[in-house]
Design a protein around this motif. Structure first.
Motif, PDB file in Angstrom:
ATOM      1  N   GLY A 355      68.636  30.688  37.410  1.00 20.03           N
ATOM      2  CA  GLY A 355      67.270  30.668  37.909  1.00 20.03           C
ATOM      3  C   GLY A 355      66.563  29.360  37.632  1.00 20.03           C
ATOM      4  O   GLY A 355      67.182  28.323  37.362  1.00 20.03           O
ATOM      5  N   PHE A 356      65.211  29.431  37.680  1.00 17.81           N
ATOM      6  CA  PHE A 356      64.378  28.230  37.616  1.00 17.81           C
ATOM      7  C   PHE A 356      63.433  28.228  36.415  1.00 17.81           C
ATOM      8  O   PHE A 356      62.473  27.471  36.394  1.00 17.81           O
ATOM      9  N   GLY A 357      63.691  29.055  35.443  1.00 20.41           N
ATOM     10  CA  GLY A 357      62.843  29.080  34.254  1.00 20.41           C
ATOM     11  C   GLY A 357      61.976  30.327  34.181  1.00 20.41           C
ATOM     12  O   GLY A 357      61.653  30.942  35.203  1.00 20.41           O
ATOM     13  N   GLY A 358      61.594  30.692  32.963  1.00 19.44           N
ATOM     14  CA  GLY A 358      60.825  31.912  32.735  1.00 19.44           C
ATOM     15  C   GLY A 358      59.340  31.686  32.549  1.00 19.44           C
ATOM     16  O   GLY A 358      58.621  32.600  32.141  1.00 19.44           O
ATOM     17  N   ILE A 359      58.858  30.468  32.852  1.00 17.48           N
ATOM     18  CA  ILE A 359      57.443  30.139  32.710  1.00 17.48           C
ATOM     19  C   ILE A 359      56.868  29.824  34.084  1.00 17.48           C
ATOM     20  O   ILE A 359      57.499  29.147  34.891  1.00 17.48           O
ATOM     21  N   MET A 360      55.675  30.313  34.341  1.00 21.77           N
ATOM     22  CA  MET A 360      54.940  29.905  35.536  1.00 21.77           C
ATOM     23  C   MET A 360      53.483  29.678  35.141  1.00 21.77           C
ATOM     24  O   MET A 360      53.032  30.142  34.091  1.00 21.77           O
ATOM     25  N   CYS A 361      52.765  28.932  35.971  1.00 24.69           N
ATOM     26  CA  CYS A 361      51.356  28.660  35.710  1.00 24.69           C
ATOM     27  C   CYS A 361      50.524  29.037  36.930  1.00 24.69           C
ATOM     28  O   CYS A 361      50.969  28.879  38.072  1.00 24.69           O
ATOM     29  N   ILE A 362      49.322  29.518  36.660  1.00 24.73           N
ATOM     30  CA  ILE A 362      48.329  29.757  37.705  1.00 24.73           C
ATOM     31  C   ILE A 362      47.142  28.865  37.391  1.00 24.73           C
ATOM     32  O   ILE A 362      46.583  28.919  36.287  1.00 24.73           O
ATOM     33  N   ASP A 363      46.774  28.017  38.348  1.00 22.39           N
ATOM     34  CA  ASP A 363      45.638  27.129  38.134  1.00 22.39           C
ATOM     35  C   ASP A 363      44.383  27.798  38.678  1.00 22.39           C
ATOM     36  O   ASP A 363      44.148  27.846  39.875  1.00 22.39           O
ATOM     37  N   MET A 364      43.560  28.310  37.762  1.00 17.24           N
ATOM     38  CA  MET A 364      42.313  28.976  38.132  1.00 17.24           C
ATOM     39  C   MET A 364      41.148  27.983  38.199  1.00 17.24           C
ATOM     40  O   MET A 364      40.007  28.359  38.401  1.00 17.24           O
ATOM     41  N   GLU A 365      41.415  26.715  37.967  1.00 20.37           N
ATOM     42  CA  GLU A 365      40.494  25.589  38.112  1.00 20.37           C
ATOM     43  C   GLU A 365      39.450  25.468  37.011  1.00 20.37           C
ATOM     44  O   GLU A 365      39.140  24.370  36.565  1.00 20.37           O
ATOM     45  N   THR A 366      38.894  26.581  36.563  1.00 22.21           N
ATOM     46  CA  THR A 366      37.892  26.521  35.491  1.00 22.21           C
ATOM     47  C   THR A 366      38.283  27.445  34.348  1.00 22.21           C
ATOM     48  O   THR A 366      39.009  28.423  34.546  1.00 22.21           O
ATOM     49  N   VAL A 367      37.769  27.121  33.169  1.00 27.77           N
ATOM     50  CA  VAL A 367      38.041  27.958  31.993  1.00 27.77           C
ATOM     51  C   VAL A 367      37.499  29.362  32.207  1.00 27.77           C
ATOM     52  O   VAL A 367      38.136  30.356  31.815  1.00 27.77           O
ATOM     53  N   GLU A 368      36.338  29.469  32.841  1.00 24.27           N
ATOM     54  CA  GLU A 368      35.721  30.783  33.041  1.00 24.27           C
ATOM     55  C   GLU A 368      36.613  31.690  33.880  1.00 24.27           C
ATOM     56  O   GLU A 368      36.822  32.863  33.551  1.00 24.27           O
ATOM     57  N   ARG A 369      37.143  31.145  34.974  1.00 22.80           N
ATOM     58  CA  ARG A 369      38.030  31.952  35.814  1.00 22.80           C
ATOM     59  C   ARG A 369      39.322  32.304  35.083  1.00 22.80           C
ATOM     60  O   ARG A 369      39.835  33.417  35.193  1.00 22.80           O
ATOM     61  N   ALA A 370      39.845  31.338  34.348  1.00 25.40           N
ATOM     62  CA  ALA A 370      41.072  31.585  33.597  1.00 25.40           C
ATOM     63  C   ALA A 370      40.869  32.707  32.581  1.00 25.40           C
ATOM     64  O   ALA A 370      41.696  33.622  32.469  1.00 25.40           O
ATOM     65  N   ASN A 371      39.764  32.653  31.863  1.00 24.39           N
ATOM     66  CA  ASN A 371      39.495  33.682  30.857  1.00 24.39           C
ATOM     67  C   ASN A 371      39.268  35.049  31.486  1.00 24.39           C
ATOM     68  O   ASN A 371      39.699  36.079  30.945  1.00 24.39           O
ATOM     69  N   ARG A 372      38.593  35.056  32.627  1.00 26.59           N
ATOM     70  CA  ARG A 372      38.358  36.321  33.317  1.00 26.59           C
ATOM     71  C   ARG A 372      39.678  36.936  33.780  1.00 26.59           C
ATOM     72  O   ARG A 372      39.899  38.147  33.635  1.00 26.59           O
ATOM     73  N   LEU A 373      40.552  36.114  34.324  1.00 24.14           N
ATOM     74  CA  LEU A 373      41.847  36.615  34.769  1.00 24.14           C
ATOM     75  C   LEU A 373      42.643  37.186  33.597  1.00 24.14           C
ATOM     76  O   LEU A 373      43.200  38.293  33.689  1.00 24.14           O
ATOM     77  N   MET A 374      42.702  36.446  32.500  1.00 31.00           N
ATOM     78  CA  MET A 374      43.467  36.924  31.347  1.00 31.00           C
ATOM     79  C   MET A 374      42.876  38.209  30.780  1.00 31.00           C
ATOM     80  O   MET A 374      43.609  39.097  30.334  1.00 31.00           O
ATOM     81  N   HIS A 375      41.552  38.322  30.806  1.00 30.31           N
ATOM     82  CA  HIS A 375      40.907  39.559  30.361  1.00 30.31           C
ATOM     83  C   HIS A 375      41.376  40.736  31.204  1.00 30.31           C
ATOM     84  O   HIS A 375      41.744  41.796  30.661  1.00 30.31           O
ATOM     85  N   HIS A 376      41.391  40.570  32.517  1.00 30.69           N
ATOM     86  CA  HIS A 376      41.837  41.660  33.393  1.00 30.69           C
ATOM     87  C   HIS A 376      43.311  41.997  33.151  1.00 30.69           C
ATOM     88  O   HIS A 376      43.683  43.172  33.084  1.00 30.69           O
ATOM     89  N   LEU A 377      44.130  40.968  33.018  1.00 29.08           N
ATOM     90  CA  LEU A 377      45.566  41.191  32.864  1.00 29.08           C
ATOM     91  C   LEU A 377      45.905  41.922  31.571  1.00 29.08           C
ATOM     92  O   LEU A 377      46.807  42.770  31.539  1.00 29.08           O
TER      93      LEU A 377
END
Length: 456
Positions: A355-377
């Motif tokens: 395969g191609f590795g076990g890490i992926m990234c999602i660029d949510m552009e801002t810290v606020e969006r990133a934190n909100r996404l992680m909270h939901h997840l």
């Protein structure tokens, strides 16, 4: 210079007879039993890491157990008074089953070293108490005061801090950071006779830039420079030593351990280098003492045989999630996607079927969006955990700029391609794929109120 030579850390499995330097006798039968499997193949012959691991000599327990015994002793006895002098003089060593003190060599830790050497296709390996101790020991062994390192500008934050702050202050070792994709800049930064190390990650943390290891190593060797590669993000997937690297370092704490319960590292490379690092007078590993506990080594040696199976599932799920999220309109960074700038490079370098590795990234552009996404997840759909590190069987996620890359300034993060809202995900493999995708999709759906999601 006193030095206990290890000869590739491929040791006979015999027990010592009554006289310390007697040969064989009845114990020759033990050699045959203990050495049923051959030593790791030389790098030129070595291809599939799973096959190489299966070829490592299997260590049986002292009483015939299928698992090796743990040698928990800190110090070791001898049968004859002169033997200790001979060991300290380098005349007798672990290659003949003579041990002095576990900060130097320990049988259980050396067995793990054999496995790591097989995994990476190197002559030898030595396992340490952490990934950072492996990295720092290698750099301090290869560079003296006034030495120079050329390194990728996209590195794990701790490594970046070591090169930027600690080594210049404590050791007078300086570093020039470059875009590892810009080969002309890499070549120009290396000064023949002064630069000692070219340092980069096979797959960068967290931006997932894939290094062209063969070409970078060629550039380094043309200047008489050692190429040191951190392969923490891509065990089994990439084999830097087979591609030209002189030394491969690992944080074993991550994918290789797989349990988020152990801190450990490894240095994999030529016999001469690893032995020099254990030299009684000038060895960085010997004198700095980042010693791995034998009980930790035993735990890890039991996990490495199924690393290949785990990596395949990490990678399979990462590709599935990345593909699905991209279709939903998110900005996904994953080298398994065809639009990733290094996709074709990785396909050409990777070991087949991992395969191609076990890490992926999602660029949510801002810290606020990133934190909100992680909270939901984590707190709404139970897709994964907000935590640093990687390689765990559950999905781990963090906002890199404010966590594992926080040692870097905003300018340094920007140069490395780390956006404020970059969410790094170490994709786990527990639960069904359908179950986990449903949780991920549900959490993403809740982000629609930001007006963030849009089709590419």
């Amino acid at each position: 210079m006193a030095e206990a030579r290890a000869h590739g850390f491929v040791f006979a499995g015999k027990k010592r007879p009554g006289s310390d330097d007697a040969d064989g006798g009845e114990d020759a039968m033990v050699v045959a039993k203990k050495s049923m499997m051959s030593a790791p193949m030389a790098p030129a012959m070595w291809e599939d890491p799973a096959a190489a691991l299966a070829s490592v000599r299997h260590e049986f327990g002292e009483h015939g157990g299928v698992n090796m015994s743990i040698e928990a002793s800190a110090t070791f006895t001898v049968m004859e008074p002169d033997t200790m002098r001979r060991m300290f003089a380098g005349e007798l060593g672990p290659d003949r089953d003579f041990f002095i003190y576990s900060r130097h060599f320990n049988p259980t830790v050396l067995n793990l070293g054999r496995q790591m050497a097989a995994l990476e296709g190197t002559e030898a390996a030595y396992c340490t108490a952490s990934g950072m101790s492996a990295i720092s020991s290698v750099l301090m062994q290869l560079c003296s005061s006034g030495g120079h390192v050329v390194a990728s500008q996209s590195l794990y934050g701790g490594t970046h801090a070591l090169l930027t702050h600690f080594l210049p202050r404590a050791c007078n070792i300086t570093t020039t950071f470059v875009d590892i994709r810009d080969h002309a800049a890499v070549a120009a930064a290396m000064v023949q006779g002064q630069t000692k190390v070219l340092y980069f990650e096979s797959m960068s943390n967290p931006t997932l830039t894939v290094a062209d290891t063969p070409e970078l190593c060629r550039l380094a060797h043309d200047k008489g420079v050692m190429a040191v590669v951190d392969n923490t993000f891509a065990p089994m997937v990439l084999s830097p030593a087979r591609l030209g690297a002189d030394v491969v370092v690992h944080s074993i704490s991550k994918f290789i351990s797989g349990g988020a319960d152990i801190i450990a590292g490894a240095v994999c490379g030529p016999v001469d280098l690893v032995n020099s690092m254990m030299d009684l007078h000038q060895g960085a590993l010997m004198l700095l003492g980042p010693t791995m506990n034998a009980k930790v080594a035993f735990e890890l040696s039991e996990r490495i045989p199924h690393l290949g199976l785990r990596m395949k599932e990490h990678c399979n799920r990462a590709l599935t999630y990345a593909t699905g999220l991209k279709k939903m309109g998110l900005k996904v960074i994953y080298p398994g996607l065809e639009d990733h700038p290094d996709h074709l490079l990785l396909k050409s370098l990777a070991n087949k079927d991992y395969g191609f590795g076990g890490i992926m990234c999602i660029d949510m552009e801002t810290v606020e969006r990133a934190n909100r996404l992680m909270h939901h997840l984590q707190n709404v759909t139970q897709f994964g955990f907000m935590a640093v590190s990687l390689g765990y069987y559950e999905t781990l996620m963090s906002c890199s700029g404010s966590s594992t890359s926080s040692e870097m300034s905003e300018e340094e993060q920007a140069l490395a391609g780390i956006s404020p809202g970059l969410v790094r995900m170490s994709v786990g493999y527990v639960g069904t794929l359908e179950q986990r995708w449903g949780q991920l999709e549900k959490a993403i759906g809740r982000m629609g109120d930001f007006g963030f999601l849009k089709k590419n």
